[in-house]
Design a protein around this motif. Structure first.
Motif, PDB file in Angstrom:
ATOM      1  N   LEU A   4      -3.085   7.663  -7.421  1.00 38.85           N
ATOM      2  CA  LEU A   4      -3.819   6.905  -6.417  1.00 38.85           C
ATOM      3  C   LEU A   4      -4.736   7.839  -5.643  1.00 38.85           C
ATOM      4  O   LEU A   4      -4.318   8.893  -5.157  1.00 38.85           O
ATOM      5  N   ARG A   5      -6.010   7.479  -5.539  1.00 36.64           N
ATOM      6  CA  ARG A   5      -6.973   8.268  -4.801  1.00 36.64           C
ATOM      7  C   ARG A   5      -7.548   7.421  -3.676  1.00 36.64           C
ATOM      8  O   ARG A   5      -7.864   6.247  -3.879  1.00 36.64           O
ATOM      9  N   THR A   6      -7.630   7.995  -2.493  1.00 39.62           N
ATOM     10  CA  THR A   6      -8.150   7.264  -1.345  1.00 39.62           C
ATOM     11  C   THR A   6      -9.392   7.955  -0.805  1.00 39.62           C
ATOM     12  O   THR A   6      -9.611   9.152  -1.017  1.00 39.62           O
ATOM     13  N   PHE A  34       0.827  -1.195   0.000  1.00 38.09           N
ATOM     14  CA  PHE A  34       0.000   0.000   0.000  1.00 38.09           C
ATOM     15  C   PHE A  34       0.867   1.254   0.000  1.00 38.09           C
ATOM     16  O   PHE A  34       0.534   2.251  -0.628  1.00 38.09           O
ATOM     17  N   GLN A  35       2.000   1.198   0.697  1.00 36.02           N
ATOM     18  CA  GLN A  35       2.912   2.342   0.724  1.00 36.02           C
ATOM     19  C   GLN A  35       3.453   2.641  -0.667  1.00 36.02           C
ATOM     20  O   GLN A  35       3.601   3.806  -1.060  1.00 36.02           O
ATOM     21  N   GLU A  36       3.754   1.597  -1.445  1.00 34.35           N
ATOM     22  CA  GLU A  36       4.243   1.804  -2.808  1.00 34.35           C
ATOM     23  C   GLU A  36       3.168   2.439  -3.686  1.00 34.35           C
ATOM     24  O   GLU A  36       3.437   3.334  -4.484  1.00 34.35           O
ATOM     25  N   SER A  61     -12.270  10.601  -4.307  1.00 39.73           N
ATOM     26  CA  SER A  61     -12.136  11.579  -3.235  1.00 39.73           C
ATOM     27  C   SER A  61     -12.927  12.854  -3.510  1.00 39.73           C
ATOM     28  O   SER A  61     -12.957  13.755  -2.682  1.00 39.73           O
ATOM     29  N   GLN A 118       0.699   4.312  -2.578  1.00 38.16           N
ATOM     30  CA  GLN A 118       0.518   5.685  -2.120  1.00 38.16           C
ATOM     31  C   GLN A 118       1.556   6.631  -2.707  1.00 38.16           C
ATOM     32  O   GLN A 118       1.280   7.807  -2.929  1.00 38.16           O
ATOM     33  N   ALA A 119       2.773   6.119  -2.945  1.00 41.18           N
ATOM     34  CA  ALA A 119       3.869   6.959  -3.421  1.00 41.18           C
ATOM     35  C   ALA A 119       3.712   7.343  -4.884  1.00 41.18           C
ATOM     36  O   ALA A 119       4.402   8.243  -5.377  1.00 41.18           O
ATOM     37  N   GLN A 120       2.829   6.682  -5.608  1.00 39.51           N
ATOM     38  CA  GLN A 120       2.669   6.947  -7.029  1.00 39.51           C
ATOM     39  C   GLN A 120       1.562   7.965  -7.272  1.00 39.51           C
ATOM     40  O   GLN A 120       0.588   8.044  -6.540  1.00 39.51           O
ATOM     41  N   HIS A 121       1.724   8.754  -8.301  1.00 39.49           N
ATOM     42  CA  HIS A 121       0.682   9.705  -8.677  1.00 39.49           C
ATOM     43  C   HIS A 121      -0.511   8.941  -9.258  1.00 39.49           C
ATOM     44  O   HIS A 121      -0.368   7.935  -9.931  1.00 39.49           O
ATOM     45  N   ARG A 152     -12.057   7.809   2.813  1.00 44.57           N
ATOM     46  CA  ARG A 152     -12.345   7.248   4.125  1.00 44.57           C
ATOM     47  C   ARG A 152     -13.541   7.976   4.723  1.00 44.57           C
ATOM     48  O   ARG A 152     -13.630   9.194   4.680  1.00 44.57           O
TER      49      ARG A 152
END
Length: 232
Positions: A36-38, A27-29, A76, A31-34, A40
């Motif tokens: 990715l949208r989260t 998940f960290q990898e 988001s 997150q580091a890429q452009h 919550r």
């Protein structure tokens, strides 16, 4: 010409072609890429029911005390959420029965189905009082709607489990809902129900797992002799 798989790795890993294909990314990898949208929901959890609606460009999510509507373009943005908690008296009764009022006596939405062109069918645990409702989502892409129809609440027994820890599987065939779910509070009687629609509600025989064979499943889908009228 770069193969499609290589293009995927270039997009995800920034252009470095690995010597061996990787099967997993942390998940960290991601997150580091452009790109990715989260998303919550505050003060909630347990995103167990997901419904992809490409026609409306939405992703519907069932969670603890909520149904959310997210944009497929960017989850988001333009998000809508609908609060659907269990009634106070149900929560208190659940607590009196020995359940934790903060973690178990909630409405965990376990089921989401597209019911027709304007409504979803949603079912949840209802603080150990399974309940279902119709959620109006409209038809217009530019104005997403998310509204609970309080006039059309349904008994959720045989559709949603009582216990939030129990899983459920279901499929909507026409207007009939087929659900594989625990039929009791203790989770000892797992069965398949047929509900909604015009025909009488039916279920497989209590405490009988032999319906898992092909013949009994065909009898279920056809309303055959292995079903009995639901008393739930």
């Amino acid at each position: 010409m770069i193969p499609g798989l290589a293009l995927l790795w270039v997009a995800v890993l920034g252009g470095a072609a690995p010597s061996m294909p990787r099967l997993r990314l942390s998940f960290q990898e991601l997150q580091a890429q452009h790109g990715l949208r989260t998303f919550r929901l505050e003060r909630t959890c347990c995103y167990e029911a997901l419904l992809l609606d490409e026609e409306r460009g939405r992703l519907f999510v069932g969670a603890e005390n909520h149904v959310a509507s997210l944009s497929l373009d960017n989850i988001s943005k333009r998000a809508k959420k609908l609060a659907w908690p269990a009634p106070v008296e149900w929560r208190e009764e659940c607590n009196w029965a020995g359940k934790d009022i903060g973690t178990e006596c909630m409405n965990f939405v376990k089921l989401l189905h597209a019911y027709n062109r304007t409504h979803l069918l949603a079912c949840g645990t209802g603080a150990f009082h399974p309940t279902c409702a119709f959620v109006e989502v409209g038809q217009r892409l530019e104005e997403p709607m998310l509204r609970l129809d309080l006039r059309r609440l349904e008994d959720g027994k045989g559709k949603s489990p009582y216990d939030p820890r129990h899983r459920a599987a279901s499929v909507l065939v026409g207007e009939e809902l087929y659900s594989g779910v625990a039929a009791d509070l203790m989770g000892r009687d797992f069965t398949i129900f047929r509900s909604l629609g015009q025909r009488p509600s039916l279920r497989t025989e209590p405490h009988d797992s032999r319906w898992l064979n092909g013949e009994r499943l065909m009898g279920l889908l056809g309303g055959g002799p292995h079903l009995q009228q639901s008393r739930c």
